[in-house]
Design an enzyme around this catalytic site. Structure first.
Site, PDB file in Angstrom:
ATOM      1  N   HIS A 457       0.818  -1.218   0.000  1.00  0.00           N
ATOM      2  CA  HIS A 457       0.000   0.000   0.000  1.00  0.00           C
ATOM      3  C   HIS A 457       0.850   1.265   0.000  1.00  0.00           C
ATOM      4  CE1 HIS A 457      -3.931  -1.887   1.761  1.00  0.00           C
ATOM      5  NE2 HIS A 457      -3.970  -1.796   0.449  1.00  0.00           N
ATOM      6  N   GLU A 458       0.504   2.210  -0.852  1.00  0.00           N
ATOM      7  CA  GLU A 458       1.134   3.542  -0.910  1.00  0.00           C
ATOM      8  C   GLU A 458       2.646   3.487  -1.077  1.00  0.00           C
ATOM      9  OE1 GLU A 458      -0.966   5.665  -1.435  1.00  0.00           O
ATOM     10  OE2 GLU A 458      -2.675   4.522  -0.711  1.00  0.00           O
ATOM     11  N   GLY A 459       3.118   2.507  -1.828  1.00  0.00           N
ATOM     12  CA  GLY A 459       4.547   2.457  -2.140  1.00  0.00           C
ATOM     13  C   GLY A 459       5.267   1.351  -1.398  1.00  0.00           C
ATOM     14  N   GLN A 464       9.897   3.367  -0.772  1.00  0.00           N
ATOM     15  CA  GLN A 464      10.107   4.179   0.432  1.00  0.00           C
ATOM     16  C   GLN A 464      11.594   4.313   0.755  1.00  0.00           C
ATOM     17  OE1 GLN A 464       7.516   5.704   1.636  1.00  0.00           O
ATOM     18  NE2 GLN A 464       6.042   4.540   0.417  1.00  0.00           N
TER      19      GLN A 464
END
Length: 610
Positions: A457-459, A464
């Site tokens: 999720h979200e990268g 990151q």
């Protein structure tokens, strides 16, 4: 077990959240109002979310050809959440909000995440609306953002595409000007979008009157071709149903069509979709393309969207924490009640002796303590980041800028560290349950499945980590990294004065030195490939150092709050600190070694060697 005592300690004894009431924006609040919010959210989570967590996992969303069907329990939970005012809790009074500190809002949402992350608490809707409050026009704020905060509309973020995944420079969704239309111009320059978006959470449902998609697309250049890379990306509001400038639905469906539902490992209660924009299924005004309204300036879409992405990343980290915490509480309860085996020693060989509960076995204690150190430490990190958000928005100019820089550096950690280590906590929860842990008779297998999605999720970790080592620790001449090191050093100085903590302070001091040294070593050649080849081990070591700092700071607050060390919770926190420093922090040496050496084992291996 209840989450409330842990939250109360971290908020009031550690972060001193009550002092936020001294700021003008929060002057109407007190601990009593904060606690009232927690009481309400805890009750709704207990009554509307937790009892249906298994139901939404087994009764997945399905499409009947016209609409996506969700269990009635999901509708009831969403209605209760919207009715509580939590969608706009941190917004201005003028926006219909409560002007709650974001720290309190984040803590309150923990109850919903732990009760059923699969049902959700409208994280993307709030992020969508918050983005529009910053980058949208007054009309866009009025028509879209405020209706999202009110619960009439919900929101999504549409970034990924089937052929591009996380590589946003390769998206091909295009947007072309629609020509002048007075009604449309009131909501911003109007465009027609064509393309496909993948992995869109809550992309289709009937929970709200309308769904407001925020879509990244490229505006073609003068030659009609899309601009390569991310420079050409713009951001658009694309509503599922057309809306007038008065905020009322016009009765016309926009050309956004559901192409399919993705059936996932976890989070099965939340629809995840493939959406087609402008395929011609619902033509508007007889023209091709889905109608979208430009947000901000052309070609600045990614800059605008990062506002929502960063907020979502902290939200994902918090979801990972609460799933880990749910597994910890479940396995702790199981360990206290499950008799099996006997303790080591002469008496343990006597089968006539009664069995002991498994919590009396040292290895089970190890697994429980690992979960506690991961989950409570990560919860403290997320709340610390939430407090930084309040600092950024309400503190004096210098403190606000410091908070901004610290958030830049900590956001990749706040997203990824819990996604990895609270998932490990879920794995340990299954282990404690033994064979039962793999069955649906107990909830821990679902917690693991739900949490496994948060690493993506979200990268992903790779994204990151590259952001952390390739951008965040270098930005503004390394100012953010230096500021974080100064904060950690201040904690070390205080801890050195406390005999019980002095050894930990020394270990953390060495770890902080290693972070600085390894960052320089990674970039010694100035070659990004050399530096970023081992970005994930760098982030793992960096994250463990940050969590060691968080735990040491929490330990200081713990001993300050209970000077006699007579409270059981104090013993638990101090044991978690000891565990983290003895079992976890030493791991950073191996991670940092490959970064310092700029080890190219993975880079150099040809694919046929696999």
């Amino acid at each position: 077990m209840s989450l409330r005592p842990t939250l109360d300690f971290l908020l009031y004894n550690w972060l001193n959240a009550e002092s936020l009431n001294q700021r003008e924006r929060f002057a109407d609040h007190s601990r009593e109002t904060f606690d009232a919010v927690f009481d309400t959210c805890e009750r709704i989570a207990r009554e509307k979310y937790a009892p249906f967590n298994r139901l939404v996992d087994t009764q997945e969303p399905h499409f009947d050809g016209e609409t996506v069907i969700l269990p009635q329990a999901t509708h009831e939970a969403h209605k209760a959440y919207a009715g509580s005012g939590m969608l706009s809790a941190a917004q201005d009074y003028d926006e219909g909000g409560m002007q709650l500190p974001y720290t309190i809002e984040a803590a309150a949402n923990c109850f919903f995440a732990m009760a059923s992350v699969s049902i959700g608490s409208s994280l993307l809707t709030k992020g969508n609306a918050n983005l529009l409050l910053v980058h949208g026009t007054e009309a866009q704020k009025e028509v879209f953002a405020r209706n999202e905060f009110a619960g009439r509309f919900s929101g999504t973020m549409c970034l990924s595409e089937p052929q591009a995944g996380s590589s946003l420079s390769d998206i091909t969704t295009r947007a072309v000007p629609d020509g002048y239309d007075f009604e449309a111009e009131a909501l911003g320059p109007r465009y027609r979008l064509t393309g496909n978006k993948m992995w869109i959470s809550s992309g289709e449902h009937e929970l709200t009157e309308n769904i407001i998609h925020l879509v990244l697309a490229k505006i073609p250049g003068p030659d009609g071709k899309l601009i390569p890379g991310t420079r050409g990306i713009s951001l658009f509001i694309v509503p599922k149903k057309m809306v007038g400038a008065d905020g009322q639905l016009t009765g016309v469906r926009n050309d956004v069509a559901l192409a399919g539902l993705n059936h996932k490992l976890g989070w099965r209660g939340t629809t995840n979709t493939l959406l087609n924009f402008g395929e011609g299924k619902y033509p508007v005004d007889g023209a091709a393309g889905a109608v979208g309204y430009l947000v901000g300036k052309p070609h600045e879409g990614l800059r605008c969207m990062f506002h929502m992405m960063n907020e979502a990343r902290i939200g994902v980290g918090t979801a990972a924490v609460m799933l880990g915490m749910a597994g910890y509480y479940a396995s702790l309860d199981y360990a206290k009640n499950r008799p099996q085996g006997r303790l080591m020693g002469p008496a343990g060989k006597d089968a006539a002796q009664p069995q002991v509960r498994i919590i009396e076995h040292s290895d089970v204690k190890r697994m429980l303590l690992a979960q506690k150190s991961y989950c409570e430490g990560a919860l403290a990190l997320e709340l610390y980041c939430a407090r930084l958000v309040d600092e950024q928005h309400t503190a004096d100019a210098q403190a606000a800028d410091d908070a901004r820089l610290l958030l830049e550096v900590l956001t990749p950690i706040a997203k990824s560290w819990p996604s990895e280590w609270c998932l490990e906590a879920n794995s340990l929860a299954i282990q404690i349950h033994g064979g039962y842990g793999y069955t649906r008779d107990f909830p821990v297998e679902q917690y693991w499945r739900d949490n496994r999605l948060n690493m993506i999720h979200e990268g992903t970790h790779g994204i990151q980590a590259t952001d952390l080592l390739g951008r965040k620790v270098l930005m503004e001449g390394g100012k953010g990294l230096a500021l974080l090191a100064a904060r950690i050093s201040a904690t070390i100085e205080r801890a050195l004065q406390v005999p019980e903590l002095a050894t930990y302070a020394g270990a953390l001091d060495k770890a902080v030195y290693q972070v600085g040294a390894v960052t320089k070593a990674a970039w010694a050649t100035g070659n990004p490939q050399d530096a970023l080849a081992n970005a994930v081990p760098y982030m793992q070591g960096f994250g463990h150092t940050v969590l060691a700092w968080i735990w040491l700071d929490v330990a200081l607050a713990t001993l300050r709050s209970d000077t006699t060390k007579s409270i059981a919770a104090t013993a638990g926190k101090m044991a978690a600190v000891r565990y983290f420093y003895h079992y976890e922090l030493p791991k950073i040496g191996a991670w940092f070694q490959v970064v310092s050496d700029r080890d190219l084992t993975c880079v150099d291996l040809p694919e046929d060697a696999f």
